[in-house]
Each structure stands twice: as structure tokens, then as C-alpha cells.
Write a protein that holds these residues in place. Sequence first.
Motif, mmCIF file in Angstrom:
data_model
loop_
_atom_site.group_PDB
_atom_site.id
_atom_site.type_symbol
_atom_site.label_atom_id
_atom_site.label_comp_id
_atom_site.label_asym_id
_atom_site.label_seq_id
_atom_site.Cartn_x
_atom_site.Cartn_y
_atom_site.Cartn_z
ATOM 1 N N ILE A 198 12.169 -8.828 26.553
ATOM 2 C CA ILE A 198 12.517 -8.297 27.871
ATOM 3 C C ILE A 198 13.360 -9.349 28.590
ATOM 4 O O ILE A 198 12.930 -10.489 28.762
ATOM 5 C CB ILE A 198 11.244 -7.940 28.661
ATOM 6 C CG1 ILE A 198 10.638 -6.683 28.053
ATOM 7 C CG2 ILE A 198 11.548 -7.737 30.143
ATOM 8 C CD1 ILE A 198 9.287 -6.321 28.585
ATOM 9 N N THR A 199 14.572 -8.978 28.968
ATOM 10 C CA THR A 199 15.488 -9.958 29.557
ATOM 11 C C THR A 199 15.768 -9.680 31.029
ATOM 12 O O THR A 199 16.356 -10.501 31.707
ATOM 13 C CB THR A 199 16.828 -9.993 28.780
ATOM 14 O OG1 THR A 199 17.501 -8.749 28.967
ATOM 15 C CG2 THR A 199 16.607 -10.262 27.305
ATOM 16 N N LEU A 200 15.400 -8.493 31.498
ATOM 17 C CA LEU A 200 15.463 -8.223 32.942
ATOM 18 C C LEU A 200 14.120 -7.660 33.343
ATOM 19 O O LEU A 200 13.588 -6.757 32.679
ATOM 20 C CB LEU A 200 16.591 -7.244 33.268
ATOM 21 C CG LEU A 200 16.818 -6.920 34.768
ATOM 22 C CD1 LEU A 200 18.279 -6.610 35.047
ATOM 23 C CD2 LEU A 200 15.944 -5.783 35.260
ATOM 24 N N LEU A 201 13.571 -8.197 34.424
ATOM 25 C CA LEU A 201 12.313 -7.649 34.949
ATOM 26 C C LEU A 201 12.221 -8.015 36.418
ATOM 27 O O LEU A 201 12.361 -9.186 36.797
ATOM 28 C CB LEU A 201 11.108 -8.208 34.182
ATOM 29 C CG LEU A 201 9.778 -7.482 34.442
ATOM 30 C CD1 LEU A 201 9.814 -6.053 33.896
ATOM 31 C CD2 LEU A 201 8.623 -8.243 33.797
ATOM 32 N N GLN A 202 12.043 -7.004 37.230
ATOM 33 C CA GLN A 202 11.811 -7.212 38.654
ATOM 34 C C GLN A 202 10.731 -6.231 39.071
ATOM 35 O O GLN A 202 10.385 -5.312 38.332
ATOM 36 C CB GLN A 202 13.100 -6.943 39.451
ATOM 37 C CG GLN A 202 14.208 -7.921 39.149
ATOM 38 C CD GLN A 202 15.426 -7.680 40.020
ATOM 39 O OE1 GLN A 202 16.146 -6.717 39.854
ATOM 40 N NE2 GLN A 202 15.640 -8.568 40.977
ATOM 41 N N LEU A 203 10.203 -6.431 40.252
ATOM 42 C CA LEU A 203 9.194 -5.492 40.755
ATOM 43 C C LEU A 203 9.254 -5.454 42.269
ATOM 44 O O LEU A 203 9.271 -6.482 42.934
ATOM 45 C CB LEU A 203 7.779 -5.905 40.313
ATOM 46 C CG LEU A 203 6.617 -5.190 41.006
ATOM 47 C CD1 LEU A 203 6.597 -3.698 40.679
ATOM 48 C CD2 LEU A 203 5.285 -5.826 40.623
#
Lengths: 243, 243, 243, 272, 272, 272
Positions: A198-203
Motif C-alpha cells: 500500500i503506497t497511498l493511505l489517508q483517513l
Amino acid sequence: MGGRDTNIVLLDENGIRCDGRKVNETRKVTIKAGVLKNANGSAYIEFGDNKILVGVYGPRDVHPKHMSDTDTGILRCRYHMVPFSVEERKNPAPSRREIEISKVIKEALEPAVMLKEFPRTAVDVYMEVLQADGGSRCAALTGASVALADAGIPMRDLVAGCAAGKAADAIILDVNNEEDQAGQADLPIGYMPNLKKITLLQLDGVLTLEEYKQCIEIGIDGCNQVYEIQKKALQDKFFPSGE
Amino acid sequence: MGGRDTNIVLLDENGIRCDGRKVNETRKVTIKAGVLKNANGSAYIEFGDNKILVGVYGPRDVHPKHMSDTDTGILRCRYHMVPFSVEERKNPAPSRREIEISKVIKEALEPAVMLKEFPRTAVDVYMEVLQADGGSRCAALTGASVALADAGIPMRDLVAGCAAGKAADAIILDVNNEEDQAGQADLPIGYMPNLKKITLLQLDGVLTLEEYKQCIEIGIDGCNQVYEIQKKALQDKFFPSGE
Amino acid sequence: MGGRDTNIVLLDENGIRCDGRKVNETRKVTIKAGVLKNANGSAYIEFGDNKILVGVYGPRDVHPKHMSDTDTGILRCRYHMVPFSVEERKNPAPSRREIEISKVIKEALEPAVMLKEFPRTAVDVYMEVLQADGGSRCAALTGASVALADAGIPMRDLVAGCAAGKAADAIILDVNNEEDQAGQADLPIGYMPNLKKITLLQLDGVLTLEEYKQCIEIGIDGCNQVYEIQKKALQDKFFPSGE
Amino acid sequence: MSDGLIIDQLKKTQILELLQDGKRVDGRQFDEPRQLTIDIGVIPKAEGSARVRLGDTEVVAGVKIQPERPFPDTGDKGMLICTAEILPIAHPTAETGPPQPDVVELARVTDRGIRESGMLDMKQLVLEKDKSVIGIFCDNAVTDHDGNLFDACSYASTAAINSCKIPKYEMQDEKPVKIEGEFTEPPITTLPVSVTMAKIGDFILVDPTIEEWSIMDARITITSNSDGNVVALQKGGSDGFTQEELIKCAELSIKVGSKIREIIKQSKLRGN
Amino acid sequence: MSDGLIIDQLKKTQILELLQDGKRVDGRQFDEPRQLTIDIGVIPKAEGSARVRLGDTEVVAGVKIQPERPFPDTGDKGMLICTAEILPIAHPTAETGPPQPDVVELARVTDRGIRESGMLDMKQLVLEKDKSVIGIFCDNAVTDHDGNLFDACSYASTAAINSCKIPKYEMQDEKPVKIEGEFTEPPITTLPVSVTMAKIGDFILVDPTIEEWSIMDARITITSNSDGNVVALQKGGSDGFTQEELIKCAELSIKVGSKIREIIKQSKLRGN
Amino acid sequence: MSDGLIIDQLKKTQILELLQDGKRVDGRQFDEPRQLTIDIGVIPKAEGSARVRLGDTEVVAGVKIQPERPFPDTGDKGMLICTAEILPIAHPTAETGPPQPDVVELARVTDRGIRESGMLDMKQLVLEKDKSVIGIFCDNAVTDHDGNLFDACSYASTAAINSCKIPKYEMQDEKPVKIEGEFTEPPITTLPVSVTMAKIGDFILVDPTIEEWSIMDARITITSNSDGNVVALQKGGSDGFTQEELIKCAELSIKVGSKIREIIKQSKLRGN
């Protein structure tokens, strides 16, 4: 997101979402590679109501020179919304939101691009959002991967993007605009299916640890689906069915 | 301009305009060359109620170096209005209108300046509008030609400026502020009388093809009149009547 | 200042000011040198309710190169207020007031710094006002001198800062915020006690020639008091009492 | 830059030789614009939109419509603003950052062509005099740049505005409130169309490509309206025009413009 | 830059030697300003204006007057803003673009000299308390730069404001409406005049030229009012002043300033 | 830059070797944050403030509170804006001028952590619906930079807002008027706390120093609330995380965050 208002039914009694989808279903995604004449690589992606044009230039010289690196190539990314892409006309100057998303997408693409193959130079990825819907950063990232491949930039994998989230207390795949506004959480994901990273992760929003795990699980499923469409677009460009 | 309001009589029954002129008459134009101490060349022009100071610096080195050209000199122009030059106080930062006019004037002067005579260097033309009236771009262009000649820059010809236009359904010469606001068309012209070439031309407003031809005809007449005043100013500077 | 309103009693019948001080008394001043880890020199100063952090970097290379000087070092100063330092939240971008004060402080420090000792390089002095009160420029200058000495920059003298002024028709030392707002004159002073030179001087407000002389006299007294506190701070840093 | 100039000189010589034989590099007639394709409605969420392809130049225009507080002296008219930007995807030399003078000129010429033609009857776009008027923003985004952006933006703007739908608003408590789902047609009075011509040597060429653009001596953009009148004009480039050339250019513009206008009209019929 | 410094050093040595003989390069006394010429009304469309020539330094000031909404805490006073810019025609080193710190300082010192003197009785410039006040904008444009812009801008501002005409406004429907053709005199209380002095070695020179400016050790600008009081002050440059020098400078400023003030008064009489 | 890279490579090799022995350069456990000190009330004139020292990283946060006109669509809620800037005193590489992308990201992640947690019940911060609401501005100033600014700004913001005093306002004539000396407690619902982890090789390290930061492969900042839920997250850096790593990071964040939350609570008790 905790306190957002909602007047629309995000999920009905049959588990059907406001746009007719099931909880684990993505919106319609279409991608076309090689749509621009001047760019070295390009892609046009429609991801739900997102319409995004991506152009890639490079590898090319860096000005000023001292911004280049003798050991590695550099990736530069710009996520940009044209004035008419959103409900209320947007000022064409880049907003802080666009600056942040550009950086997040750059760091999502870097693991996939073999930068060491083109030292001293830069590859520019320009993502132009012509019409925005929920999940535009995932859509832009998805299109950018295809445009990079179309430009012949050496890559370890494609990065596919798809958000998971929570609305009406359910974990859902590929959050649309209404669900983003009135829902409980939005978790955009960028994923390299072959390398399983996983290379992009935001919340944004509130998730229990358990819900967080489910979101990642379902989000990876979504990325895998998007990945198939990416590959198809490249196939159609380089090996058109006529051959 | 089509729909502009008019409460004033732009043209009376005797063919006399709101400022007392006939249709084919220019406002009063006075030019003085060599008015600044520091500038390499300069001119002060009054064109109706326009009051414009022009200073020329150069040929001089270009920074940064890569903006220069080994084959030719470059011309840089800035048309600028000081804050008190207009009815409502103007912000001193250059407006988009000033940026466009600067470019249009630059391209009107280039055909007259022998740029190849000073390769690697630049000539800067700064036009400062101290008081604005209709036709300030033509006035600035006219003054700039004189200031360039005053600076000893080699030139093929002077460029004289004068607008033609349409007001109260008549074709008129040298549009003033009221005629520009309440009239039907404004066609600023820059003209090289010896080379018989039009180097500045713009249009706001509606003209039939026939009216357009008449405007150009009358405008060239006006430029020829302005040209005589330009030559007189240079004569007064370099061969004062005392000699 | 002539016409400023005043609802508070700036000076009572016993000659006591609104914050309890006598006319020739400074506010409480405390200085601590060497408070930052990364900076080459630093100081934290509380001057009345002013709270200011100063960091010094250098001597260090100058970019771009052509801004440096082969004969001398250069001093660069930035006086800056953080958004929460003032009553009404301040925009973080530097205001014209901050740009002017930065320049005035730079020219107040230059006579004290032996710039010729570090040619080709620059020393940067960054003054960050965390909480502002009247006299913040004098406080920043005072702290900056200590931070420069803490960084080991060769100096001829320290510069001490303290304002004089006029309020309720009396000449007063070290003008606070209320006295600055409602008073009659504010005369900030920067002074090198050993070299007996005034290196910062400004004035807002109206003074007779006689009052002006008194203000300078009393202001120099104040600077001498501040100077003792500056020396103490450096002593505490370099020769802590434990030794 | 010197090297660039030498190549430009060689290219110019070559193009001029062809022109003397009556030929353009891509085989067109001197007065023939490139293939023009217009698709309207490509941005469904915008109140109007058009994608224009003029040869290999491509522009997307989008129209946004919202109520605005009018300026003190124009409270009896709606607002209209056209802009243009060259997206960095459009060309390797396109820059991000504040617009350069050539982009400022492109935007202002595009705006002037629409505005000065009186294309829209602005008096019909008032919700309440001096309080609230309809604002129409037409933004042009250049996505591929093969020269003559002036005309591509002109056609995209005219087509997008011509085919837009104006949402209905009602004044409630002195504020404009949108009536969902109700629209009116824009008050179109005329269709302005610009035609840009390059001067290379003594030749006048309609709709220059980026190659012709890079070596031209001067250029002129003339906008005409449905009545065949001239409504806006912009000369550019480092040479001048003779009086005769200017008259020829105006005639050319009106002639070529009338054909373009038909394509714009067709695009709306096809889109609806 | 090193070469520049060597020339500056030579020039400084030469100027200092002259000063030791009691002479300035242009033959003036140490306490003598250059020839001052003031013409008012040079910009007839502005409500006030003045062109000042101080030796070869030239400034044009223009005053614009318009009603303004006051800030919440100053609703009982008019607004006054003075600015200054160095036009690029003024000197080969003048730059376009955002103002450099020296220009910011010039503008702020010019503004402070007018404002802190209480030159205008701002309480008389209120149309309706907290609703609408008179705004006075005095912009200084430096057109030729031969040093000591502080004083040239001070004289231009004072002369332009002193001779301006304030249009009459009436409040109608809570809005200020201009009464065409009616004017009032500005509520002048005092005439502020700055005098700038350069310190070169131990010498104090009034009104330094650009040559003296380039090699001075420090400078001080002191503004005095009609009563001979000190109303604003700004020290600059890379050296300091002794206490005695500062007192001498204040006395010089008041003395020289009173002569300048007469020239400003004359300019108004001559202009009317 | 190449030299820099070689040193970075050497440093990375060295750090990795230590990690394989289970050690960090400064002797901490992998899941151990640096020493955290929080002082509240350090800026008495601000309505709330906190100075945070996280190892050698230092941040000062100040809260300003003032009435604001709400946006049209959020007239039933107060306003909350958090910002962050790296002061030039903080590090030799810190720049003045417009914020670079990394500072924009820092500010937005800080803001999101507070906002998305619903830390404040914004519905309680309305003075009069659609007319006037309480605006809370929390600005973070980084004064010393030794890595992991995300967490330092998170703790400073949470501590400053948690301990702020909200001035009382009353609506008078449709305008908010401050009641001097009266304050209310902020409507706190939860205390958000971020925990940032660096990935170096296969190791996950809590609260990286600037040295670890400079050679890390990727990073993740996860904010949890008082209930142990995840409320905001930001991945960064030039590598990716496996699914298992992401779950481990969330668990780590919740565990470490609960200890940090106690220190924030203590700081308020100690400050009062």
C-alpha cells in the motif's frame, strides 16, 4: 466527518447505496491510454463522475540544474483542478489541498517507478481534474500510473487507487461524493497489486480498529479490480484488438 | 461596447464632438524629449489629458544571462499607471490589462527598432502614465518611440499612435475617454509612416467592414499628424532653435 | 499619536504609571542565552510582556553566490510575529511593518558586528515574537545581540534596546503597550554602551526639542540597565555559577 | 538560443519556399482552417461545456453559472468573465505558476471576443437590480497545443456558452435561491467567431499551426459576429501589416468565420 | 561587488578630504539643501498633486480622495494613507516587482511624517460616524533619483495634501453621494517637513546627493512641524550617532525645515 | 547532492545494523516515543497555549478565539482552523517565504487530526445561527526541529485547545460583544493524539528522530481518540506498507497514544 449532516439515504434496507451500488462494488471505471499528442505519455480516466486527464513529460532535463540528482531520477507530480471541475467555480491557483494531494500521489507513485534508471533527469506527471467526484485522488493516481507506463517509464508495478470507507454504519467500497460528504469515514488507498504494498493511505473520519482492518481489506479488493482495467487500457493501446 | 449607456451628447447637430473637436481632428499633442536625468533616453507626452513619462535604459546587460540572445538585442516594455492616474485610485501592482498593453506596445515597437544592432543586450522601455485619458496606449507608444530615438537606439522609423473609432454612428479620430466609455467602437492604431506599416491594431466594439476600412483610413491620417509632432520634439532636443 | 484616545490613567497624582512603575523605571527584563539546539546561537528574552525567541545561524554560505561579498560578511535580519502573538490573530506572511523593523534592527546591529571577519558569508538573525507588548523592536534587538554573542560572532559591543517616550505630558522610560496606544510619543533607542553610540532611533509622536533631549538622555539610561542584564545572561551561559 | 534561431531560420526558409509554390506544410489552402470538431456537454456537471479540436490543438471550455453581487455601476446587467489557461499537459514548454504575458493576452483576447460582440444580452441576466445578477464564468483549459490557441478558445467559449443552461433563481428574503431542475436558455444575440491569420513574408495564412506560428512575422486575430461585422481584433508579432493586408484579413475573417459558425451551431443541435 | 567597493572606497576618501577642507562635491554648505522647486496642480484630475525637484531628484505626488468605510475602532476619523514607489524610469538600478525593504521603509517613513504630525485634523473628515469617512490617499512616484528620496517625498506629500481640494459628499440612503463641483479646503493643522542628514566620518551633511548617500556611514531623517517640534524620526545606515550628534541633527532639522516650509507655502499661493 | 546521498547510505547501513540487533541510535525501544514535556499557558495573552518538547523537537502552539461570520452552509457550527509553520530558527534548512509542500502537509495533517476527531463539539460554539459563531485558531510554531513534527504539533494543538478559555460574547444589535473577564470551558468531546512511525527496512519505529527520518523508507501518522478509535491517518515517504504492517501500526498508535493522552491531561491539571 463525525458530525456531518445527512438528508439522503446512503444505504437502503436492501443494502443498496444512493447510486444503486452494493457495498463492495466500485463505480464504473474507464481508462484510455495515449490520448494527448504532445505529452510523452497520457491517459484519460473516468472513475464514476471523475473525469481526469493525465500527461507525462520526461525523463527530461531539470532546471535549475542543482535540483537534479546524479544518482537518481526525480518524480514531480501536480494534481490540479480546472475552474469548472467543481460545484462552485474554483480559483485556478493551486490550493493547499491540491499541494498536499500532489505530494501524497508523488509518494504513492515513487515506489513503483524505477527512478535509478534515469539519473540527472525528471519525470513530470500532470493530473488535470476536468470534473470532480468523490475519490478524485485515487482516480488521478490510477490514471497517472497508466500515463507513466504509456510514456515508457520503467516501472516495477502499476499503482491502482480506490477508497474504502464507512457510511450509514456500513463498510463500503469506493466512496462517492455524497458518501464522502454525509458519511462517517473515507480511506483512500493506493496499492501495487504485484508487490502487495500500500503506497497511498489517508483517513478522514472515525473507525474502530476492526472497521479499519475491514476497510483495508475491502479497499485492496477494489484496487485489484481497478488494476485489471489499467492493464486492459495499456493492452488496448499497445496491442489493439485489430492486430 | 454595444450596450454602453450614454447620457452625454457625443456629437451635436453641427458635427462637433463633446470636447469641441471635429470628427477628423486629434486632441492637442505636445511632446518633449530628454526630460529625465538618469534615463538614457526619455520623453514626456501630453495627448489630450493623457500625461505620460517614458524612460529608456539600454542597450544593457541582461540578467539572468540565459534570457539574452547572441544574435539579437531584445526589447522589454512596461506600460504602467501610477495610483493617482485614474478616477478611482489604482493598486500599484500591474493589472492584467497593463500586462497585455505592455506586450502589444512591445510588438508595435519591435518592427521599428534595429535589434540586430545590439546583440546580447536589452533595451528597456518604461512608460509611466501619470494621468490617463482615452487612448493612453497610443500616447504611450508615441512617447516611447521618441524616447527610444532620444536614447540613440538605431531605428528604421518612428511609430506614431492614434485611435480611430465610432461614436454616435459617426467615424471619429482620436477617441477620448467619454467617447471610449459611451461610444460604439475604439480601434487603436500604431503606424510607421515611412514604412507604411501598421504595427499596433486592436478593436473593442462593433464595426461593419466598410466602417472598419474608414477607421483604418482616418487612423493613418491621425498617425501622420502625430508623426510630425514626434519629429518636431526630436528636432527641438537635438537642434534647438538657438543654433 | 497626537490625537489618540485615552480612557485609562497613564500617570497618577503620585507619578505612578498604569503598570505600577515610576517614570524612569524599566519593565522586568529576563534573558536566557543558548536556548535552542539547532541554532548556532540563541536567546530567549522577556521584556515586560514581550516574549521573543532569537536564533542565529552562520557565518554560512550565501545562495545565490552573487549576493555574497568577497570583502565582508553580510548580516541578514528577520523580525517576525507568530500569528498568536498579538490581540487579533496575525496573518503569518510578513507585513510591511515587519519588513521595516527587520531593516531598522539590521542597521542597528551592523555597527556592533565585525563583519569583515567573515567575508563571503552571511549571518542570519531570526527574531520570533511569541507574545508582543509595547517596545517589541527594542526587545528583539536586545535579544538579538545576546544571540549573536552566544553564536560566537565577533562583536565590538552589545546593542541594548529601550524606548523612551511621553505620556500624560511626562517623559517616561520603556513605553508599554497602553502608553504606546494612548500616549503622546514613542522613541525606541538602540545603544552600544561601550562605544556610546546610538544605532537605532525612531520616533512616532510630537516632542519639543527639549523633550527630545530628555528622551534621549533617559533612554540611554534605560539601555545601560538593559546592558547589565545582557551581560549577566552571557555570563550565566558561559560561566554558570556552578563552576 | 542561437542554435534554436538557426533551426528557425532554416525552417522559415523551407516554409517560405513552399508558400511561393502555393503550398503549406500540411497541404492546406492559405485560407483553409484545420479540421474542426466540437463536442458539447463533455462536462455534464458544468452548466455548459465544449471540447474543441482544431487540428491537433485541443481545448475544453466549461461554463459555471452562479448568482453574484453586481458592481455598483453595473447593477442592471449580468456578469460575464472568460478566462484561458494552458495546462502543463498541453506542451513541453507550458509552465505552471503565474500566467506569462502570452497567456494573459490569450485570456483577454478570448474574453474580449465574447464580451464586445454582445453575444449575451446581459440585461436579461438580472435577478434584482443592484442586488443580485447572474454571473457566467467560461474557463478555457488548453489540453494539447499545436498552435492558434486564440481560435480554439474562441470556438470553445462560443460553443459552451451557446449551449449552456441557466439555472433558475428566485429572490427570497433578498437572497437568490436556486430552483432545482429548472433552467432557461441563455439570451444569445449573436455568435462571435475569431479567425487568426499569420503573416509569413507576404503571405497571409489562416489558422497557423505551431510550426507556422514559431516562424511567422506577424499575426492578426479578427472576430466577427453573425451579421458579418467585425467585433474584436488583436494584432501581434514583430512585424506590421499594410493597410491592404488588413482589409484582406478582415474579409478573410468574415468569410472563414461564417463557415466556423455553422459548425458551432451544428454542435448544439447534435448535443441536444 | 569587490570592484564596486574599491571604487566606493576611493570616492569616500576623496569626499572626506574635501569635507576636511569644508567643501562638498557640489559646492554646497554642510547645512544647505539643494535647490528645491515645487509645482502644484500638475495632475489636474487628481484632487491634489505636486511635482518636486530637489536638485536632480524628482517626485510626483498625487492625492486621490474618496469615501471609505472606516475600521471598527476608528469610526470617528477620516483615513489617510501615504505611499511611495521608485518608478523604473528613475534610476538604472530601480526594480519593478514587489517593493524591496528600502522602498517599504521610504513609504512608511513618508507616511509616518505626515500622519504623526497630525497635519490633517482627521476628526473633520467624517461623513457619518462608523459608517462613512473621507479617505485621503497620497501616492508618491519617484521619477528621477539623485539621492535623498525621503525629503523629496516628504515635500511632495505635504505640498500635495496642503493644496488639495476635498470633494463634498452628502449621505443619502446611508450612502455617500458626491456633490459635483463643490469642494472644501483640507483641515490643515500644521505643515510637517523632513530633513535628512548623512553622517560621513564626523561630518553631518544636510540633503545628501546619491553620491554622498552611497558612501555615507549613517543617516537620520527628522521631521518637524510648523511649531518647531519634532514629530517623526528615522535613523538608518551601518553606523551610529553620538548623543551630541543627535541633538545637533534635531536643531539642524528644525532650522532647515522652517525654510523649506516657506517654499511649500509659496507653492500653494503660486498655484492658486 | 551525490555526496549527501553517500553519507545517507552509510548512515542507513549503520542504523539498519543497529536495528537488526534490536537497538536504536538513541537507545530507545522500537515502540518508545522520546521524552515528552508539555507546559500550558506559556503565552498568557493567547486564549490557550502550550509548549511541547518531544526530545529535542520543540513546538509552541497558541490559540486565538474571536467571533466570525460563518460560511453560508455551516451557520450552525463554530469555526476551527489549525495551522503549522517551521520557524527559520528551528533548523538550518528551514526556509522563510511561502510554505513548501512538506509544511503544507504538516499543517493539513495537524488540522485534520483535530478536526476529524470531533475534539470540539462545534455545535456549542454558535453565538447566533447563520450570523455569528466562535472561531478557534490554533497556530503551531516549530521552534526547534529534531524530527517528527507531526506528533509534536498534534500534542501542542490538543494540549492548547484542551486548556483554552473561551471568552463570553453576547449579541447586541446583531453584533457579538465580548463580556470582559468571563470565560467558559471549551466543549471537549475527546482528545486526539497522533503517533508517527517510520519504516526502515522491515522495522517499524515510533517517533523517529530527524536522523531516522532522513533515511527512512516510509512513514505513517495515525491519530486515535480517547475511545481508542482511529480518526485520521497519513502515509508518506517513498515506499509502501504491507497490509500486516498497517494493522500493526494502528495497534501501536492506539497503545502509545493512550500514554501520551495521559501526559496531555496532566499538563492541564498542572497548569490550572
